[in-house]
Design a protein around this motif. Structure first.
Motif, PDB file in Angstrom:
ATOM      1  N   LYS A   1       0.829  -1.197   0.000  1.00 29.92           N
ATOM      2  CA  LYS A   1       0.000   0.000   0.000  1.00 29.92           C
ATOM      3  C   LYS A   1       0.873   1.261   0.000  1.00 29.92           C
ATOM      4  CE  LYS A   1      -3.854  -2.331   0.366  1.00 29.92           C
ATOM      5  NZ  LYS A   1      -4.602  -2.352   1.631  1.00 29.92           N
ATOM      6  N   HIS A   2       0.301   2.344  -0.504  1.00 28.63           N
ATOM      7  CA  HIS A   2       0.980   3.641  -0.442  1.00 28.63           C
ATOM      8  C   HIS A   2       0.470   4.363   0.805  1.00 28.63           C
ATOM      9  CE1 HIS A   2       2.289   7.571  -2.693  1.00 28.63           C
ATOM     10  NE2 HIS A   2       2.775   7.486  -1.459  1.00 28.63           N
ATOM     11  N   ALA A   3       1.355   4.561   1.759  1.00 25.00           N
ATOM     12  CA  ALA A   3       1.001   5.253   2.999  1.00 25.00           C
ATOM     13  C   ALA A   3       1.523   6.680   2.936  1.00 25.00           C
ATOM     14  CB  ALA A   3       1.593   4.530   4.208  1.00 25.00           C
ATOM     15  N   VAL A   4       0.657   7.633   3.254  1.00 24.59           N
ATOM     16  CA  VAL A   4       1.050   9.038   3.315  1.00 24.59           C
ATOM     17  C   VAL A   4       0.939   9.483   4.767  1.00 24.59           C
ATOM     18  CG1 VAL A   4       0.532  11.398   2.582  1.00 24.59           C
ATOM     19  CG2 VAL A   4       0.321   9.504   0.955  1.00 24.59           C
ATOM     20  N   VAL A   5       2.063   9.936   5.319  1.00 27.03           N
ATOM     21  CA  VAL A   5       2.129  10.388   6.701  1.00 27.03           C
ATOM     22  C   VAL A   5       2.289  11.895   6.693  1.00 27.03           C
ATOM     23  CG1 VAL A   5       3.391  10.248   8.887  1.00 27.03           C
ATOM     24  CG2 VAL A   5       3.162   8.210   7.433  1.00 27.03           C
ATOM     25  N   ILE A   6       1.388  12.604   7.352  1.00 27.85           N
ATOM     26  CA  ILE A   6       1.495  14.063   7.443  1.00 27.85           C
ATOM     27  C   ILE A   6       1.993  14.394   8.835  1.00 27.85           C
ATOM     28  CG2 ILE A   6       0.341  16.271   7.094  1.00 27.85           C
ATOM     29  CD1 ILE A   6      -1.526  13.239   5.982  1.00 27.85           C
ATOM     30  N   GLY A   7       3.261  14.776   8.926  1.00 26.52           N
ATOM     31  CA  GLY A   7       3.921  15.048  10.194  1.00 26.52           C
ATOM     32  C   GLY A   7       5.228  14.291  10.276  1.00 26.52           C
ATOM     33  N   ARG A   8       6.224  14.912  10.910  1.00 27.93           N
ATOM     34  CA  ARG A   8       7.552  14.289  10.962  1.00 27.93           C
ATOM     35  C   ARG A   8       8.192  14.394  12.342  1.00 27.93           C
ATOM     36  NH1 ARG A   8      11.150  18.750   7.484  1.00 27.93           N
ATOM     37  NH2 ARG A   8      10.013  20.586   8.197  1.00 27.93           N
ATOM     38  N   SER A   9       7.380  14.380  13.387  1.00 30.02           N
ATOM     39  CA  SER A   9       7.942  14.463  14.734  1.00 30.02           C
ATOM     40  C   SER A   9       8.722  13.186  15.033  1.00 30.02           C
ATOM     41  CB  SER A   9       6.841  14.658  15.774  1.00 30.02           C
ATOM     42  OG  SER A   9       6.174  13.441  16.015  1.00 30.02           O
ATOM     43  N   PRO A  10       9.724  13.268  15.933  1.00 28.46           N
ATOM     44  CA  PRO A  10      10.557  12.100  16.218  1.00 28.46           C
ATOM     45  C   PRO A  10       9.860  11.019  17.025  1.00 28.46           C
ATOM     46  CG  PRO A  10      11.226  13.962  17.582  1.00 28.46           C
ATOM     47  CD  PRO A  10      10.241  14.487  16.592  1.00 28.46           C
ATOM     48  N   ILE A  11       8.683  11.312  17.586  1.00 33.24           N
ATOM     49  CA  ILE A  11       7.982  10.275  18.344  1.00 33.24           C
ATOM     50  C   ILE A  11       6.667   9.857  17.693  1.00 33.24           C
ATOM     51  CG2 ILE A  11       9.040  10.859  20.551  1.00 33.24           C
ATOM     52  CD1 ILE A  11       6.497  12.386  21.287  1.00 33.24           C
ATOM     53  N   LEU A  12       6.374  10.415  16.506  1.00 34.86           N
ATOM     54  CA  LEU A  12       5.147  10.014  15.826  1.00 34.86           C
ATOM     55  C   LEU A  12       5.363   9.882  14.315  1.00 34.86           C
ATOM     56  CD1 LEU A  12       1.578  11.519  16.519  1.00 34.86           C
ATOM     57  CD2 LEU A  12       2.199   9.786  14.835  1.00 34.86           C
ATOM     58  N   GLY A  13       5.496  10.993  13.624  1.00 47.52           N
ATOM     59  CA  GLY A  13       5.580  10.934  12.167  1.00 47.52           C
ATOM     60  C   GLY A  13       6.744  10.107  11.652  1.00 47.52           C
ATOM     61  N   LYS A  14       7.939  10.353  12.179  1.00 43.34           N
ATOM     62  CA  LYS A  14       9.115   9.613  11.697  1.00 43.34           C
ATOM     63  C   LYS A  14       9.057   8.125  12.056  1.00 43.34           C
ATOM     64  CE  LYS A  14      12.264  13.552  11.385  1.00 43.34           C
ATOM     65  NZ  LYS A  14      13.464  14.215  11.941  1.00 43.34           N
ATOM     66  N   PRO A  15       8.790   7.777  13.329  1.00 45.38           N
ATOM     67  CA  PRO A  15       8.765   6.336  13.627  1.00 45.38           C
ATOM     68  C   PRO A  15       7.635   5.573  12.951  1.00 45.38           C
ATOM     69  CG  PRO A  15       8.225   7.638  15.586  1.00 45.38           C
ATOM     70  CD  PRO A  15       8.729   8.587  14.559  1.00 45.38           C
ATOM     71  N   VAL A  16       6.449   6.183  12.803  1.00 48.45           N
ATOM     72  CA  VAL A  16       5.384   5.436  12.131  1.00 48.45           C
ATOM     73  C   VAL A  16       5.730   5.237  10.663  1.00 48.45           C
ATOM     74  CG1 VAL A  16       3.832   7.320  11.382  1.00 48.45           C
ATOM     75  CG2 VAL A  16       2.884   5.099  12.059  1.00 48.45           C
ATOM     76  N   SER A  17       6.434   6.183  10.069  1.00 45.68           N
ATOM     77  CA  SER A  17       6.871   6.022   8.681  1.00 45.68           C
ATOM     78  C   SER A  17       7.811   4.835   8.550  1.00 45.68           C
ATOM     79  CB  SER A  17       7.565   7.299   8.203  1.00 45.68           C
ATOM     80  OG  SER A  17       6.687   8.401   8.261  1.00 45.68           O
ATOM     81  N   ALA A  18       8.755   4.729   9.493  1.00 46.32           N
ATOM     82  CA  ALA A  18       9.696   3.609   9.472  1.00 46.32           C
ATOM     83  C   ALA A  18       8.979   2.280   9.682  1.00 46.32           C
ATOM     84  CB  ALA A  18      10.766   3.812  10.548  1.00 46.32           C
ATOM     85  N   MET A  19       8.014   2.264  10.593  1.00 46.96           N
ATOM     86  CA  MET A  19       7.297   1.021  10.884  1.00 46.96           C
ATOM     87  C   MET A  19       6.449   0.573   9.694  1.00 46.96           C
ATOM     88  SD  MET A  19       6.341   1.976  14.825  1.00 46.96           S
ATOM     89  CE  MET A  19       5.509   0.457  15.310  1.00 46.96           C
ATOM     90  N   LEU A  20       5.825   1.518   9.010  1.00 43.71           N
ATOM     91  CA  LEU A  20       5.067   1.176   7.812  1.00 43.71           C
ATOM     92  C   LEU A  20       5.991   0.694   6.699  1.00 43.71           C
ATOM     93  CD1 LEU A  20       2.614   4.205   7.902  1.00 43.71           C
ATOM     94  CD2 LEU A  20       1.934   1.788   8.092  1.00 43.71           C
ATOM     95  N   LEU A  21       7.141   1.336   6.563  1.00 41.52           N
ATOM     96  CA  LEU A  21       8.126   0.920   5.567  1.00 41.52           C
ATOM     97  C   LEU A  21       8.625  -0.491   5.861  1.00 41.52           C
ATOM     98  CD1 LEU A  21       9.697   1.926   3.062  1.00 41.52           C
ATOM     99  CD2 LEU A  21      11.460   2.768   4.631  1.00 41.52           C
ATOM    100  N   ASN A  22       8.849  -0.793   7.139  1.00 42.85           N
ATOM    101  CA  ASN A  22       9.294  -2.131   7.524  1.00 42.85           C
ATOM    102  C   ASN A  22       8.229  -3.192   7.272  1.00 42.85           C
ATOM    103  OD1 ASN A  22      11.818  -1.246   8.350  1.00 42.85           O
ATOM    104  ND2 ASN A  22      11.238  -1.010  10.484  1.00 42.85           N
ATOM    105  N   ARG A  23       6.981  -2.744   7.137  1.00 41.46           N
ATOM    106  CA  ARG A  23       5.890  -3.672   6.811  1.00 41.46           C
ATOM    107  C   ARG A  23       5.586  -3.655   5.309  1.00 41.46           C
ATOM    108  NH1 ARG A  23       2.424  -4.685  11.341  1.00 41.46           N
ATOM    109  NH2 ARG A  23       1.016  -5.636   9.836  1.00 41.46           N
TER     110      ARG A  23
END
Length: 282
Positions: free
Chosen positions: A160-182
């Motif tokens: 799937k194509h996931a779009v994350v709006i936000g890049r905070s170090p405790i939300l936007g960035k880690p959720v992006s990495a977790m989705l990428l790892n999946r």
């Protein structure tokens, strides 16, 4: 257009807590009670409310809760001393420093002083790096909650194509990495992103983590997209214009009772897991 599935975070959280209750019981049979220490610096009413909610959630599950309240005049060095003592206390399994701290405190230094084995809120740089590599024992709680909701409802991530709006170090960035790892394809948007509406419209999965009430508009949402609103703003509203987004989304989290309850459940889960590791249960 069919009504979207409402992703009920309260139901997901209840299921997580029910499973945790059994594990807490087993730990107590072995003479150990999971323990979370929360640190509140200053007198911010919202922060005090959040800490109280987390403490109440611990008690309902049988988890010990230590609340450390420090004055707003606390220095960075004093805060680091408190964290050090909690790191060394074998009865404490998890440490949570409530964000934000007063401006004169080096918040990053305080976060990174938390021992990695007790970083149940996933706020340290080491924990973040481990999360990127898919090796974090305790990823940031809100990103973990988002994935838990998707998994509970059987919503696929891979491809799937996931779009994350936000890049905070405790939300936007880690959720992006977790989705990428999946195995999602991930686009991260932020305040400098050009043509934001067009970018959001590409998302099969949209994660709103921008911290602005009703910022994400319904017409930006691709028909059939899954929307996870991680925002919580005054007036009990999220970062997504919920009513408008429902016209296009196939599934969406409400605010409140969406991501929030599962975030607290993940904090409790991480604390129990830390206690299990300390006892050699797992």
């Amino acid at each position: 257009m069919r009504e979207p599935i409402v992703l009920d975070g309260s139901r997901v959280a209840a299921g997580i807590k029910a499973r945790l209750a059994e594990r807490v019981g087993r730990l107590k049979e072995r003479g150990s009670s999971p323990c979370l220490a929360t640190i509140l610096v200053g007198s911010d009413p919202a922060s005090a409310t959040y800490v109280k909610m987390k403490g109440n959630a611990c008690r309902r599950l049988g988890i010990e809760s230590i609340r450390v309240e420090l004055p707003g005049t606390t220095t960075t060095e004093e805060l680091l001393g408190v964290i050090s003592r909690l790191n060394e206390d074998p009865a404490v399994h998890g440490i949570l420093l409530q964000h934000p701290v007063p401006a004169h405190i080096d918040e990053r230094a305080a976060f990174d002083a938390i021992a990695i084995g007790k970083d149940v809120d996933g706020v340290t740089m080491l924990g973040y790096a481990m999360n990127v590599f898919g090796a974090a024992a305790y990823p940031s709680c809100t990103p973990a909650a988002i994935l838990a909701i998707l998994d509970d409802y059987g919503i696929g991530i891979e491809g799937k194509h996931a779009v994350v709006i936000g890049r905070s170090p405790i939300l936007g960035k880690p959720v992006s990495a977790m989705l990428l790892n999946r195995n999602a394809t991930v686009t991260v948007c932020h305040s400098k992103t050009a043509n934001l509406a067009e970018m959001v419209a590409l998302g099969d999965i949209v994660v709103a983590a921008v911290g602005k009430p009703r910022f994400i508009q319904g017409e930006w949402i691709k028909p059939g997209a899954v929307v996870l609103d991680a925002g919580y703003n005054p007036g009990n509203v999220g970062d997504v214009n919920y009513e408008a987004a429902c016209r296009n989304a196939s599934a969406i989290t409400p605010v409140p009772a969406g991501v929030g309850p599962v975030t607290i459940a993940m904090l409790l889960k991480h604390t129990v897991e830390a206690a299990e590791r300390a006892m050699g249960v797992r």
